[in-house]
Motif scaffolding. Structure first.
Motif, short mmCIF file in Angstrom:
data_model
loop_
_atom_site.label_atom_id
_atom_site.label_comp_id
_atom_site.label_asym_id
_atom_site.label_seq_id
_atom_site.Cartn_x
_atom_site.Cartn_y
_atom_site.Cartn_z
N MET A 1 30.82 20.60 -29.49
CA MET A 1 30.79 21.24 -28.17
C MET A 1 29.70 22.30 -28.14
SD MET A 1 33.84 23.31 -26.13
CE MET A 1 34.82 21.86 -25.80
N THR A 2 28.92 22.34 -27.07
CA THR A 2 27.89 23.37 -26.95
C THR A 2 28.52 24.74 -26.71
OG1 THR A 2 27.65 23.17 -24.55
CG2 THR A 2 26.31 21.68 -25.93
N VAL A 3 27.73 25.78 -26.93
CA VAL A 3 28.24 27.14 -26.69
C VAL A 3 28.62 27.30 -25.22
CG1 VAL A 3 27.69 29.59 -26.72
CG2 VAL A 3 26.91 28.12 -28.59
N LEU A 4 27.78 26.81 -24.31
CA LEU A 4 28.09 26.94 -22.89
C LEU A 4 29.38 26.23 -22.52
CD1 LEU A 4 24.58 26.41 -21.23
CD2 LEU A 4 25.94 28.51 -21.21
N ALA A 5 29.56 25.03 -23.02
CA ALA A 5 30.78 24.28 -22.72
C ALA A 5 32.01 25.00 -23.26
CB ALA A 5 30.69 22.87 -23.30
N ASP A 6 31.88 25.59 -24.44
CA ASP A 6 33.00 26.34 -25.01
C ASP A 6 33.32 27.57 -24.17
OD1 ASP A 6 34.92 27.01 -27.19
OD2 ASP A 6 33.56 28.71 -27.46
N LEU A 7 32.27 28.28 -23.74
CA LEU A 7 32.49 29.47 -22.91
C LEU A 7 33.19 29.09 -21.61
CD1 LEU A 7 29.10 31.41 -23.26
CD2 LEU A 7 31.26 31.87 -24.44
#
Length: 429
Positions: A1-7
């Motif tokens: 999962m990308t950082v943006l998706a996690d955020l």
């Protein structure tokens, strides 16, 4: 999962799963920020923000401290800037960001514009705090100062974007896009000499950019989904850290400020309070030596003749003088010249305190008394002000009629519309 998706996922989850205690705390953060905005409207630098209103043009929202009604961007930019002018807004130590200034004014203005209730504001605040605090933590928190980045300016748009996405009921994909648009414009260098209005306006710009990012996402705009992975790592000189434990919302770990001055000085003020409680005659002291972690010297000083109130709020000399005058929690103590006869204050880096970062922003105070006496006190964490103290702080700033705003704010989930929480711009404090 990308950082943006996690955020995006954790911001939505934090708001959805928040318990009554977290929601009550969110209401207190909204109230505290309203008090900070009110204080900021009386700050010497606030008058310069009128130029923003002229550039921003007209609109439909009242703005604290300005006549007339203004666009959403102008409203958010001005009120987010005001929220941080006195360094009195809530803070997250590990992330080294001030989530309230970039999240709360944005959430209130968007909810007002969209005709939403207080419960939606609480959801938005919880989501916004989650995004910006997680981002600050994963990208090094206080260590960003060593590379001349101001974490709030760098990552603050993420908090406003997540809050606005919540209010606009964006799904997870569109929320990720909103964060991606916000992240693409990340920036915010620390000043090397004078800070001034330009420094604080970075908070307002971040908040306004985050709001616009969410509206763009709702309109169908697209953005890179990996901008906080490779590109951010290259720009910041280090890859993001692993995701933090999400057992509790990050809002629960945010600290209210007891003093309207730079956060590294708070532990020093609490050390002075402890010494005074032990009967040490601080009023007769010849010299105060304050040790702080090395990275914190990027934004505090012992300047006795700062160029303006911004730098005075970051000066240990002003903080000590305010404490000795019994007015360490008064914004006026950091807005004028240093009082005559103020004692000598020396600020130093203490490498042994660095090891406590980022969880603890500690300070050590050494007081040199007449006759050669010396006392020392170290405080690892500043004292968290009580709920009653926060309400009293806001009541002082809002002045007459404060109760009419405090009551619905503390009962945020029951407020029928967010507009009742915002003070008309024409109303004096």
């Amino acid at each position: 999962m990308t950082v943006l998706a996690d955020l995006a996922a954790r911001a939505r989850r934090a708001a959805r799963d928040a318990d009554a205690a977290t929601r009550s705390l969110a209401a207190l953060h909204v109230l505290d920020t309203l008090g900070c905005v009110a204080a900021g409207a009386t700050h010497p630098l606030a008058s310069g923000l009128a130029a923003v209103a002229e550039v921003g043009g007209g609109g439909g929202l009242a703005v604290t401290g300005l006549p007339g009604r203004h666009s959403l961007r102008t409203t958010v930019l001005v009120e987010a800037t005001l929220a941080h002018l006195d360094e009195y807004d809530a803070f997250h130590p590990s992330a080294a960001v001030v989530p309230s200034a970039v999240t709360v004014p944005a959430a209130l203005a968007v909810a007002d514009r969209e005709g939403l209730p207080g419960r939606a504001v609480a959801d938005a605040v919880i989501a916004g705090y989650e995004a910006v605090v997680e981002a600050g933590t994963r990208f090094g928190g206080p260590r960003l100062y060593e590379r001349a980045w101001w974490p709030t300016a760098l990552l603050g748009a993420l908090g406003a974007a997540a809050a606005t996405a919540s209010l606009l009921a964006l799904d997870e994909e569109r929320t990720t896009t909103a964060l991606g648009i916000a992240a693409a414009g990340s920036g915010g260098l620390l000043g090397a000499d004078v800070l001034g209005t330009g420094h604080y306006a970075l908070v307002g710009r971040a908040a306004a950019d985050g709001v616009e990012a969410a509206y763009l996402a709702r309109a169908g705009a697209t953005a890179s989904g990996t901008v906080l992975d490779g590109p951010a790592a290259a720009a910041l000189g280090a890859p993001p850290l692993p995701a933090t434990d999400s057992a509790r919302p990050h809002l629960d770990g945010c600290s209210f400020k007891a003093y309207p001055c730079a956060r590294p000085l708070h532990a020093a003020l609490d050390a002075l309070a402890a010494l005074a409680g032990e009967g040490v005659p601080l009023g007769s002291a010849r010299r105060f030596e304050i040790d702080v972690p090395g990275p914190m010297l990027r934004f505090v000083s012992d300047d006795r003749e700062p160029p303006g109130p911004t730098e005075a709020a970051a000066s240990a000399a002003f903080a000590v003088a305010a404490f000795l005058a019994g007015a360490a929690d008064d914004v006026a103590s950091y807005r004028g010249p240093l009082p005559p006869g103020a004692p000598e204050v020396v600020l130093r880096a203490a490498p042994d305190l660095d090891r406590h970062l980022p969880e603890h922003w500690s300070a050590r105070v050494t007081v040199r008394l007449p006759g050669g006496g010396l006392v020392r006190k170290e405080v690892r964490d500043p004292v968290e002000p009580s709920r009653e103290r926060i309400i009293a702080k806001v009541r002082r700033r809002l002045g007459p009629g404060a109760g009419a705003r405090i009551a619905p704010c503390l009962a945020l989930d029951e407020a029928p519309r967010a507009s009742v929480l915002r003070e008309p711009a024409e109303s004096p404090y």
